[in-house]
Structures are given as C-alpha cells and as structure tokens.
Scaffold this motif. Structure first.
Motif, short mmCIF file in Angstrom:
data_model
loop_
_atom_site.label_atom_id
_atom_site.label_comp_id
_atom_site.label_asym_id
_atom_site.label_seq_id
_atom_site.Cartn_x
_atom_site.Cartn_y
_atom_site.Cartn_z
N VAL A 1 18.82 4.17 5.41
CA VAL A 1 19.11 4.93 4.19
C VAL A 1 17.84 5.59 3.66
CG1 VAL A 1 19.95 4.78 1.82
CG2 VAL A 1 21.05 3.45 3.60
N HIS A 2 16.76 4.79 3.65
CA HIS A 2 15.47 5.27 3.14
C HIS A 2 15.03 6.54 3.86
CE1 HIS A 2 11.87 4.46 0.82
NE2 HIS A 2 11.08 4.46 1.89
N PHE A 3 15.07 6.49 5.19
CA PHE A 3 14.61 7.64 5.97
C PHE A 3 15.54 8.83 5.79
CE2 PHE A 3 12.83 4.31 9.11
CZ PHE A 3 11.81 4.04 8.24
N GLY B 1 12.83 16.55 2.11
CA GLY B 1 11.54 16.21 2.68
C GLY B 1 10.68 15.51 1.65
N MET B 2 9.42 15.33 1.99
CA MET B 2 8.57 14.59 1.08
C MET B 2 8.21 15.43 -0.13
SD MET B 2 6.34 12.05 3.25
CE MET B 2 5.28 13.23 4.01
N ALA B 3 7.80 14.73 -1.18
CA ALA B 3 7.53 15.39 -2.45
C ALA B 3 6.38 16.39 -2.32
CB ALA B 3 7.21 14.35 -3.51
N ARG B 4 6.52 17.51 -3.06
CA ARG B 4 5.46 18.51 -3.07
C ARG B 4 5.26 18.98 -4.50
NH1 ARG B 4 4.27 22.84 -1.12
NH2 ARG B 4 6.20 23.96 -0.66
N PRO C 1 13.93 14.70 -7.15
CA PRO C 1 15.19 13.98 -6.96
C PRO C 1 15.05 12.68 -6.17
CG PRO C 1 14.97 15.60 -5.25
CD PRO C 1 13.68 15.63 -6.04
N ARG C 2 13.89 12.06 -6.17
CA ARG C 2 13.69 10.92 -5.27
C ARG C 2 13.83 9.58 -5.97
NH1 ARG C 2 10.84 14.98 -4.15
NH2 ARG C 2 10.88 15.94 -2.13
N GLU C 3 14.44 9.58 -7.17
CA GLU C 3 14.53 8.32 -7.93
C GLU C 3 15.19 7.23 -7.11
OE1 GLU C 3 16.04 11.13 -8.77
OE2 GLU C 3 16.07 11.46 -10.94
N LEU D 1 0.84 -1.20 0.00
CA LEU D 1 0.00 0.00 0.00
C LEU D 1 0.87 1.25 0.00
CD1 LEU D 1 -2.84 -1.06 2.47
CD2 LEU D 1 -2.91 -0.94 -0.02
N HIS D 2 1.95 1.22 0.78
CA HIS D 2 2.87 2.36 0.82
C HIS D 2 3.45 2.63 -0.57
CE1 HIS D 2 6.09 5.03 1.98
NE2 HIS D 2 7.02 4.15 1.67
N MET D 3 3.83 1.55 -1.24
CA MET D 3 4.39 1.73 -2.58
C MET D 3 3.34 2.35 -3.50
SD MET D 3 6.24 -1.00 -5.05
CE MET D 3 4.85 -1.99 -5.45
N MET D 4 2.09 1.91 -3.37
CA MET D 4 1.04 2.49 -4.20
C MET D 4 0.84 3.96 -3.87
SD MET D 4 -1.56 -0.71 -4.07
CE MET D 4 -2.94 0.08 -4.86
N ARG D 5 0.88 4.28 -2.59
CA ARG D 5 0.73 5.68 -2.20
C ARG D 5 1.84 6.51 -2.83
NH1 ARG D 5 3.58 10.03 -0.61
NH2 ARG D 5 4.73 9.14 1.10
N VAL D 6 3.07 6.04 -2.73
CA VAL D 6 4.19 6.79 -3.30
C VAL D 6 4.02 6.91 -4.81
CG1 VAL D 6 6.67 6.76 -3.71
CG2 VAL D 6 5.79 6.17 -1.47
N VAL E 1 15.60 2.23 -3.40
CA VAL E 1 15.79 1.69 -2.06
C VAL E 1 14.48 1.06 -1.58
CG1 VAL E 1 16.27 2.29 0.35
CG2 VAL E 1 17.61 3.32 -1.47
N GLY E 2 13.38 1.72 -1.90
CA GLY E 2 12.07 1.17 -1.54
C GLY E 2 11.82 -0.18 -2.18
N VAL E 3 12.14 -0.31 -3.46
CA VAL E 3 11.93 -1.59 -4.13
C VAL E 3 12.76 -2.68 -3.44
CG1 VAL E 3 12.20 -2.87 -6.29
CG2 VAL E 3 11.31 -0.54 -6.32
#
Ligand code: HEM
Lengths: 259, 327
Positions: A244-246, A254-257, A156-158, A142-147, A163-165
């Motif tokens: 690393v992820h955090f 910060g998070m995407a905007r 720049p979050r590629e 679900l988190h991956m879907m949210r992202v 890392v998430g995968v």
C-alpha cells in the motif's frame, strides 16, 4: 573497414575474437530459453527503458520517470528503499533459519546452538538476520526523519504517512517477537521486561498479557505465539502495508516536491 | 548521482505534451538512473553486512531459565527508553499511555499541519535548521537533567534540597514540610520524585467536618486512601470490577503521575514558547518540528541512558562500571 569486403571473413585476430564474442552473446541471449524468460534485450532506448520499468513485475513499483531532484542521493539517502531491502534480506535469511529451528521450549535453544556449529553458513545466516534486523529498525527511524524534515507528509500524502507509522510499529514488533526465539537468557529476560510493560496497561493489562504472551509469565505459549507472529502474521501484514505504501507514493503523484 | 537524461525521441520544440515542457525536462528515467542507485546501495549494504556478520557474532547466552534472573535485565534497545521511563513514573503512563500518545501524535501530524508550504525540500522553513538543532540539544540536556534529578543520591542533586529539614518522628503533626530519613541514616535532600509521596511530610489545620478526625490534614497519611464514589457498589463485570473497592492514593498520584507528566508538558511548552518569542517558530510546521525533534531525541537519549548508564538494580552508573550478574 571497407564496406565492399565480403562479410564473415575475418581479416585479423581481433576480428576473429569479435566474431566469436558475437556468437557467444548470440548463443546466450538469443536462444529459445532465454527469450522465453526475458521478452526483450537490454533496454537501450529511452522508450524501452520506460517499457521495462512499466512492464517488469519487480520494477513496476517505480514510476517510469521521476524528477531529477529525487534521484539525488541527498534527497532520500535511499532510506525507504534500504529499509525495504533489509526486509527482503530478513525474509531470505529468515526462511533459511526456519529450516533448522523448532519453536518448542525443549528444542529452540539447542537448535540455535546447533545451527551455529553444525550447519554450514548457519552462523553467518543467523548473524546476518540479527544485524539486518537492527539495521531495519534504525533505517525505518531515519527514513521517518527524512520524510518529516523534507515535509513530505503534507497533502496529499497524509495517509501514506499514517501507513508509515503503522509500518514503524510493525517493524518494532517484528523485531521484538524475534528477540524471544533463541530462547536464551537474553531473550527470556528482555521479553519479560516487555511482558511487564504490556501488563501495566490500565484496565487491560492482564488481558494483554494473556492474549499476546499466552500467560502471566514467559513460557511455551509465549514462544509459539511469538514464533507464529514473527514468521508469518507480522511479515504478511508488513508486506501488505508496504505494498500500500509504495502504491500510494505513485497515486499521490510521486514523491513530494516544492510547490 | 543523477545522470543526464538521454534526449527523448520526437521531442520537437512546440510539440504537444501531457505536461509543461519545463517539468518534463527536469525528469529522468527510472531505468537507468534510479535503478542504478538502488542497485549500488543494495550491493554496498549486502557487502557491509556480510563483512559485519563474519566479524561479529550475534549473542547467544545460556539457555533460558525462569529461575535465574540476570541483574540488570534489559529490554531490546528500542524499548529501553520505555524501561527507563518506568523508573521515573507510573508504569501505565511510562509503558503504555505515553508511547501510545507519541504514536498517535506522529500519526496526527499531517492532519494538524496541513499547509502545503515547505514540502519536498530539506528543512523548508526559514529557521527550521536551528529549531531542530536547538531542540535536540535542549532535549538531550533536559533528559539528562531529569534522569540525574531522579538519582539524586548518586548525582549529588539532593544537595540542592538538603535545606528541607528532617522530620521529627515524635511530633504528631509536622507544620513545616520536612523529609523523613531512615532511622539512624544521615539527612538527605530529595533523592527521587518518589520522595514526594514516600518521605515528604507536612500538615495543615483542617476542619474535621471535611473528613479528618484530629483537626489536621497530614500529607501523606490522610490522603493515601481516598475512596472514589460508588466504589462499594456491586455491579459490574469484566475489567470494570476494578472500580470496586478503589481508593485513590493522592500522594502517589502526585509523585508518579502529576509531577512527571507536568514536567514533560512544562519543558515542551517552554521550548516552543522560547523559540516563538525568539521569532524562530513562526508556523505550525515549526511547532511540529520542535515537538517531533524533541520526542525523537528523548527516545534516543533515554535508550542510551538505559543501555549504557544503568547497572544492577537499574542504578545510575558509568558505562565502565556496569557488571551484569547472570543470576
Ligand atoms: C517498513 C518500513 C518502511 C518502508 C519499507 C518504507 C519504504 C518507503 C520507500 C521505498 C519510499 C520512497 C522514498 C524513499 O526511499 O524515501 C517511501 C516514501 C515515504 N514514506 Fe516510507 N517506508 C517505511 C516506513 C515509513 C514510515 C515509518 C513513515 C512515516 C511515519 C513513512 C512515510 C513515508 C512517506 C510520507 C513517503 C513519501 C515521501 C515523499 O513523498 O518524499 N514510511 N517509503
């Protein structure tokens, strides 16, 4: 209250209680031991609130402030955080299970059965470990879907997405290695299916089976390998990648905007 | 849940700040606003799971016994989709290659879709909500259809291909494509994709100079042992020894690799093309929304099929008909 009155002289019952409360508060929170642990009191000014987040070892994963839209529940539904929380619960319950579990073909099943009946809260711990493990797999998807649907993987979050995968794969493998440990029929044959799937890898099928499962069928080698992977190797890897992820979330601003 | 940020001290209008004023004023403090939300959700989850764990016990069957195979035996649900794929195609593709490609695709998304538009908000492009919904419905439907096709005898899908005649077992070469039936059994249409290599038969005239000996190229008889070049050379060690003595089974490759994989490719391209012609898919981001939604939906649907619609011998049945034979 008249300011002229002498301090310390309670006029009525309520004031007496008030003073008593202050004394108790003082004894608990202003004593030598407490203050040696928590260097300051409750942070009730914005400056202190930022300081506590920046300086507390557990809170400093956060930035000190963040954009208003990001604390809206409907932006993240807390999914990443909850995935992490499941990981923590799994660590705690997992450590408790380790006290009673010996990863040998002779003992594993018996230990789990005994844990359920002879150990106080043993069954509860096992259930918690099982259900939160399932929850973690669901939550990470679900988190991956949210992202994805918020487009938060874009520059720049590629790399943090990558890392998430990796974390997704680690979560699945963690869950799968744990599946074998009760050494019951469900465990054995589910993992046998996985063993077959691994063996179907072109060219390296046999090698994969030998390396990962320790043989061409599921036996003591597979059990000890899965155990070691499950309780130390994979959690350690997952913890490193989570760190690393955090960290990357903050490094990437910060998070995407929206632009 | 957002609580109004307390006015920061020394925020006089016009004072110099590191970031534009608008930006700062849109920000809240992590303590208490975020820490509070995190704390509450952690507490709620803890309570939920403690209650759940009191009510429902984790399964513990009999002690593992390698001599007793339960039927059906199933992988954990998040791998059941792979087990399901195994029924429909070559095992290397189903179990290893396709999942690897899917993960590689996921990892590659940000490198292929580099636009900065539409980030940080849910469904940022104009038509992304409908793309997502339509694709999900489409994927559910197509997966269901393909699963049903591959169990043609149970779902009656084979009726649609009953018109293909039965093979005459005495004929040397069958000109018209036909389906071989088991001796004495009634005629069936195509029951699974595997029938393309197992039951389908036809032949075309073929010059003997090109490798046949009776003037006909017979499917599958003449094509199931095509030697690959250099398969008789003694050279290599390790895994490459597999090359030695390797022959290609063309009908099998057709039924287990070419047909399933091109089916997947076809239905993927189809939905993207249709949504593109409708004018809904307009950017790369939209293409990836389609593909991501499709892959995840297929993952979920196949897991559900594997969990609830597969009985003994992995036969396709209704959930209430599933009986596990403990072995
Ligand atoms: C063990 C697994 C994981 C944990 C514990 C985790 C944790 C987190 C947390 C706590 C956040 C902060 C925002 C939020 O809560 O949504 C976050 C953000 C993010 N996660 Fe994960 N995550 C995991 C897996 C993944 C996966 C599988 C992906 C994608 C494939 C991913 C990609 C991202 C990205 C790109 C962000 C930044 C989001 C933004 O800027 O809005 N993570 N993650």
């Amino acid at each position: 209250m008249a300011l002229t009155e002498e301090p310390g002289k309670p006029r009525n019952f309520q004031e007496r209680i008030g003073i008593l409360q202050d004394r108790i508060y003082d004894k608990i929170f202003h004593n030598y031991i407490w203050q040696s642990i928590f260097r300051s009191g409750y942070p009730n000014t914005p400056r202190n609130q930022m300081l506590v987040v920046a300086t507390n070892v557990f809170l400093h994963l956060h930035p000190t402030r963040l954009h208003r839209t990001h604390v809206k529940i409907t932006h993240t539904y807390c999914l990443g955080g909850l995935t992490f929380f499941m990981f923590l619960v799994l660590t705690v319950t997992g450590v408790l299970l380790m006290f009673y579990y010996v990863p040998s073909v002779d003992r594993a099943y018996q230990d789990i059965a005994a844990l359920e009946t002879n150990v106080k809260f043993g069954l509860l711990m096992r259930n918690l470990h099982r259900w939160t493990a399932h929850a973690m797999v669901i939550l990470v998807f679900l988190h991956m879907m949210r992202v994805f649907y918020t487009g938060a993987y874009k520059p720049p979050r590629e790399f943090n997405w990558v890392v998430g995968v990796i974390l997704l794969v680690l979560t699945l493998v963690l869950s799968f290695t744990g599946y074998l440990l009760p050494w019951d029929q469900l465990a054995l044959w589910a993992v046998t299916v996985g063993h077959g799937i691994a063996g179907s890898a072109p060219y390296f099928g046999d090698e994969t089976q030998l390396i990962v499962f320790g043989g061409y069928e599921i036996g003591p080698n597979a059990l000890i390998r899965f155990y070691t992977l499950h309780v130390i190797a994979l959690p350690l890897l997952a913890a490193i990648f989570m760190a690393v992820h955090f960290w990357r979330i903050r490094r990437d601003g910060g998070m995407a905007r929206p632009l | 849940m957002a609580i109004e940020a307390p006015p920061a001290p020394g925020r006089a209008p016009g004072a110099a700040r590191p970031r534009p004023k608008r930006e700062r004023e849109e920000e809240v403090l992590v303590w208490p606003d975020l820490v509070f939300v995190e704390f509450i959700s952690a507490v709620l989850f803890t309570i939920t799971f403690v209650i759940l764990s009191v009510l429902i016990n984790a399964p513990l069957l009999n002690r593992a016994n390698t001599d007793v195979t339960p039927n059906p035996s199933k992988a954990p649900w998040y791998f059941l989709n792979l087990q399901e794929l195994l029924l429909h195609m070559d095992k290397a593709w189903a179990g290893v290659l396709l999942p690897t490609i899917a993960l590689g695709f996921f990892a590659a998304i940000p490198y292929l879709d580099r636009s900065r538009e539409a980030q940080g908000i849910w469904f940022g492009t104009k038509y992304s909500v409908r793309i997502t919904i339509i694709t999900a419905i489409y994927a559910i439907f197509i997966c269901g259809l393909l699963v049903a096709f591959d169990a043609g005898d149970r779902t009656k899908f084979e009726y649609a291909t009953r018109w293909i005649p039965s093979c005459d077992n005495s004929a040397q070469h069958v000109g018209v494509p036909c389906l071989r039936d088991e001796a004495g059994a009634k005629h069936l249409g195509i029951v699974t994709t595997k029938d393309f290599s197992k039951r389908l038969q036809f032949s075309i005239p073929w010059p003997d100079a090109l490798g046949t000996d009776d003037g006909h190229l017979d499917w599958p008889r003449d094509l199931d042992r095509i030697p690959v070049p250099f398969n008789n050379v003694d050279c290599c060690y390790g895994s490459l020894h597999l090359w030695k003595g390797m022959n290609l089974n063309i009908p099998d490759i057709m039924a287990n690799q070419v047909i399933p994989l091109s089916t997947i490719a076809f239905f993927t391209v189809l939905i993207i093309y249709v949504l593109f012609r409708l004018g809904w898919v307009r950017t790369r981001r939209d293409v990836f929304i389609t593909m991501f939604t499709g892959v995840l939906t297929a993952y979920l649907v196949l897991s559900l099929v594997g969990s609830f619609f597969r009985g003994q011998g992995q036969a396709l049945i209704w959930p209430w008909e599933i009986k596990v034979d403990p072995g």
